[in-house]
Write an enzyme that holds these catalytic residues in place. Structure first.
Site, PDB file in Angstrom:
ATOM      1  N   SER A  79      -3.443  -9.390  33.117  1.00 14.70           N
ATOM      2  CA  SER A  79      -3.422  -8.049  32.497  1.00 14.70           C
ATOM      3  C   SER A  79      -3.457  -8.032  31.085  1.00 14.70           C
ATOM      4  O   SER A  79      -3.110  -9.021  30.428  1.00 14.70           O
ATOM      5  CB  SER A  79      -1.753  -7.650  32.870  1.00 14.70           C
ATOM      6  OG  SER A  79      -1.484  -6.401  32.061  1.00 14.70           O
ATOM      7  N   LYS A  80      -4.124  -7.032  30.813  1.00 12.82           N
ATOM      8  CA  LYS A  80      -4.186  -6.880  28.984  1.00 12.82           C
ATOM      9  C   LYS A  80      -2.914  -7.206  28.242  1.00 12.82           C
ATOM     10  O   LYS A  80      -2.880  -7.087  27.125  1.00 12.82           O
ATOM     11  CB  LYS A  80      -5.046  -5.405  28.921  1.00 12.82           C
ATOM     12  CG  LYS A  80      -6.317  -5.604  29.287  1.00 12.82           C
ATOM     13  CD  LYS A  80      -7.377  -4.287  28.964  1.00 12.82           C
ATOM     14  CE  LYS A  80      -8.600  -4.254  29.625  1.00 12.82           C
ATOM     15  NZ  LYS A  80      -9.309  -3.005  29.190  1.00 12.82           N
ATOM     16  N   ARG A  81      -1.885  -6.419  29.096  1.00 15.34           N
ATOM     17  CA  ARG A  81      -0.334  -6.178  28.420  1.00 15.34           C
ATOM     18  C   ARG A  81      -0.035  -7.707  28.235  1.00 15.34           C
ATOM     19  O   ARG A  81       0.897  -7.903  27.462  1.00 15.34           O
ATOM     20  CB  ARG A  81       0.695  -5.672  29.277  1.00 15.34           C
ATOM     21  CG  ARG A  81       0.009  -4.145  29.459  1.00 15.34           C
ATOM     22  CD  ARG A  81       1.099  -3.280  30.444  1.00 15.34           C
ATOM     23  NE  ARG A  81       0.655  -1.991  30.486  1.00 15.34           N
ATOM     24  CZ  ARG A  81       1.405  -1.178  31.344  1.00 15.34           C
ATOM     25  NH1 ARG A  81       2.226  -1.451  32.005  1.00 15.34           N
ATOM     26  NH2 ARG A  81       1.081  -0.001  31.561  1.00 15.34           N
ATOM     27  N   PHE A 123      -6.189 -12.137  25.001  1.00 18.02           N
ATOM     28  CA  PHE A 123      -7.490 -11.620  24.431  1.00 18.02           C
ATOM     29  C   PHE A 123      -7.950 -12.752  23.544  1.00 18.02           C
ATOM     30  O   PHE A 123      -7.397 -13.675  22.989  1.00 18.02           O
ATOM     31  CB  PHE A 123      -6.988 -10.696  23.232  1.00 18.02           C
ATOM     32  CG  PHE A 123      -6.539  -9.289  23.913  1.00 18.02           C
ATOM     33  CD1 PHE A 123      -7.508  -8.294  24.283  1.00 18.02           C
ATOM     34  CD2 PHE A 123      -5.055  -8.981  24.420  1.00 18.02           C
ATOM     35  CE1 PHE A 123      -7.086  -7.044  24.890  1.00 18.02           C
ATOM     36  CE2 PHE A 123      -4.938  -7.742  24.691  1.00 18.02           C
ATOM     37  CZ  PHE A 123      -5.879  -6.895  25.471  1.00 18.02           C
TER      38      PHE A 123
END
Length: 546
Positions: free
Chosen positions: A303-305, A310
């Site tokens: 999840s990008k959360r 990143f």
């Protein structure tokens, strides 16, 4: 360049595509195929032999920054291109203007370059089939959409957002999947002309038809999804004049001469829809290969959360690009071997697309320090890479300890090289050398006479013995020899045990109670720095040993 699949004469399935494969017809040899969900058949004996010019693309949306899942897709495209002497293209799909993140477009290309997989063609580098930003290709999409309207494969839709929302709510109320009811495909020509003349807001929709042909996916095998039975006609041009992904990606792939589309498996079901558009436009589609998902080690979706997925966060934390590429491929498939420590050239040489499986790749980031330690050691042992590490570390030392460094010699190339060689295999990143545990390498430690007195009353005598030893070595210090010499030297102390001698020297040299062996400390610091630090012991005021 013509690349192909051997076709079955009985059923006529064929494809002028960019691979050669050992072929089993899904109608004649059902036993050779494995039926999977969603109407997918996986051929169990697919062997891929790529021929001719290969052009692949990574086409992220700059609505966010590059994360591990995106890096993995880019990496497989890059490896595929380089394996077969092709080109790797970066195309930014920025048609969703409302969700663009400032700086994301530049950052995506920055991170690809940092990772060591730079595109051959991109918004920054340019190329023969640009522009590489979709927002600069709007006329091309508009022309293609009008071509589809004229041929009867697309139509103007004037349904308001309110009507579409009502359709959605009604479907949900009755337990059905929301879908457009294709109402506007039945408008008469005069009705369409009237609404256009009155500038009624509209979109353009592609007319889905039954009769989807099966296609051979490089990874998932034979696929066929009757999208017209489960979906309403999709929008291809939005009311703001921008295209949707479904139109823009096939237009760009066609005009950019993309030979293979390697993308995430979430797009597998949409491929039949895209193939209908290719057929409507009379274009030859590329070969498709859908990569299995990259997931957390517990099987949950990345999840990008999560923040830490990143690429910028890995860069900031001192992770080496080679280690990140290695762990990302190590947890997946597509290689003849599966081992830690592979560099990009080895990943390319060992890549085998026929070995990519449909199983999700489970990523265990807890192992990343081990991968980073492995690659850091490789780079330290490589002369060219080591020089880069030295320059990097010099900058970080200045930034961290600028006001505390007593002697600029600790910034010299030879000193830092020595430190790296004696710490390789022990550290996972350069950042560790900037931690308090290693501050003694750059800043001379402080210690009190009380600390010295607690160990021995012979500190000056021991310091003199070690200084004489260093002078006798003539600047050539070796760990094994020092270990022997220090044991011999400790016997010359009248009332201090060997262990206390080592504690005293460790205190004087590093200010620490734990760490590398005293011999390793001495070799890392070098004769000049040892002398500076032991001189402090000689100058300590005498105190009663307790």
């Amino acid at each position: 360049m013509s690349l192909w699949l051997r076709s079955c004469q009985r059923c006529g399935l064929n494809n002028n595509t960019v691979v050669r494969m050992r072929f089993y017809c899904p109608r004649r040899t059902r036993s050779k195929l494995q039926l999977t969900t969603g109407g997918t058949r996986r051929c169990s004996t697919v062997q891929v032999q790529v021929q001719g010019e290969v052009r692949v693309r990574f086409a992220p949306s700059p609505t966010g920054f590059l994360h591990l899942g995106g890096l993995r897709t880019a990496l497989y495209n890059y490896i595929f291109a380089k394996k077969y002497g092709g080109s790797f293209i970066l195309r930014l799909e920025d048609t969703d203007q409302s969700r663009l993140v400032p700086g994301a477009a530049d950052s995506i290309e920055d991170m690809l370059e940092w990772a060591g997989i730079p595109p051959d063609e991109s918004p920054r580098r340019g190329g023969p089939v640009g522009p590489y930003l979709q927002s600069q290709r709007l006329d091309l999409y508009s022309e293609t959409a009008l071509q589809l309207v004229k041929s009867g494969h697309a139509y103007y839709c004037f349904c308001s957002p309110q009507r579409l929302e009502l359709l959605k709510k009604e479907a949900l109320r009755t337990g059905q999947t929301p879908r457009y009811d294709n109402r506007c495909r039945h408008l008469r020509a005069d009705q369409v002309h009237e609404k256009l003349a009155n500038e009624v807001p509209h979109v353009i929709r592609f007319r889905l038809e039954v009769g989807v042909e099966p296609f051979q996916d490089l990874i998932f095998g034979w696929n066929r999804h009757e999208v017209a039975e489960v979906e309403g006609d999709p929008v291809v041009i939005k009311a703001d004049g921008f295209p949707t992904y479904h139109l823009a990606n096939i237009v760009d792939d066609h005009y950019m001469k993309i030979s293979h589309v390697l993308r995430g498996s979430e797009w597998l079901i949409s491929t039949s829809k895209h193939l209908l558009m290719y057929r409507a436009l009379g274009w030859q589609p590329p070969t498709f290969g859908h990569l299995p998902l990259l997931m957390n080690k517990d099987g949950t979706k990345l999840s990008k959360r999560q923040g830490d997925i990143f690429i910028q966060s890995f860069q900031r934390d001192g992770v080496l690009p080679a280690a990140l590429l290695d762990i990302t491929t190590n947890c997946g498939s597509g290689f003849n071997t599966n081992r830690m420590g592979r560099r990009i050239d080895e990943l390319i040489s060992e890549f085998n697309p026929s070995k990519i499986t449909t199983h999700s790749a489970l990523l265990d980031l807890d192992k990343l320090p081990e991968f980073n330690r492995n690659h850091l050691q490789q780079q330290i042992e490589d002369e060219e890479q080591c020089l880069l590490l030295i320059k990097d570390l010099q900058g970080q030392i200045k930034q961290t300890y600028a006001a505390e460094i007593q002697d600029k010699d600790v910034l010299h190339e030879e000193y830092i090289r020595r430190v790296l060689f004696f710490r390789k295999g022990h550290i996972s990143s350069l950042k560790e050398l900037l931690s308090p545990n290693y501050s003694y390498l750059w800043v001379r430690p402080s210690f009190s006479s009380q600390q010295v007195a607690a160990l021995t009353a012979e500190a000056r005598h021991i310091a003199s013995l070690v200084l004489r030893l260093v002078e006798e070595q003539g600047g050539e210090l070796a760990v094994d020899q020092l270990n022997k010499d220090l044991k011999t030297l400790a016997k010359q102390a009248k009332a201090t045990k060997y262990t206390e001698v080592m504690k005293l020297l460790r205190l004087a040299l590093s200010g620490l109670q734990k760490g590398p062996s005293v011999a390793e400390l001495m070799v890392s610091l070098g004769p000049a720095e040892i002398i500076h630090r032991l001189q402090k012991l000689l100058n300590q005021p005498l105190q009663q040993h307790r």
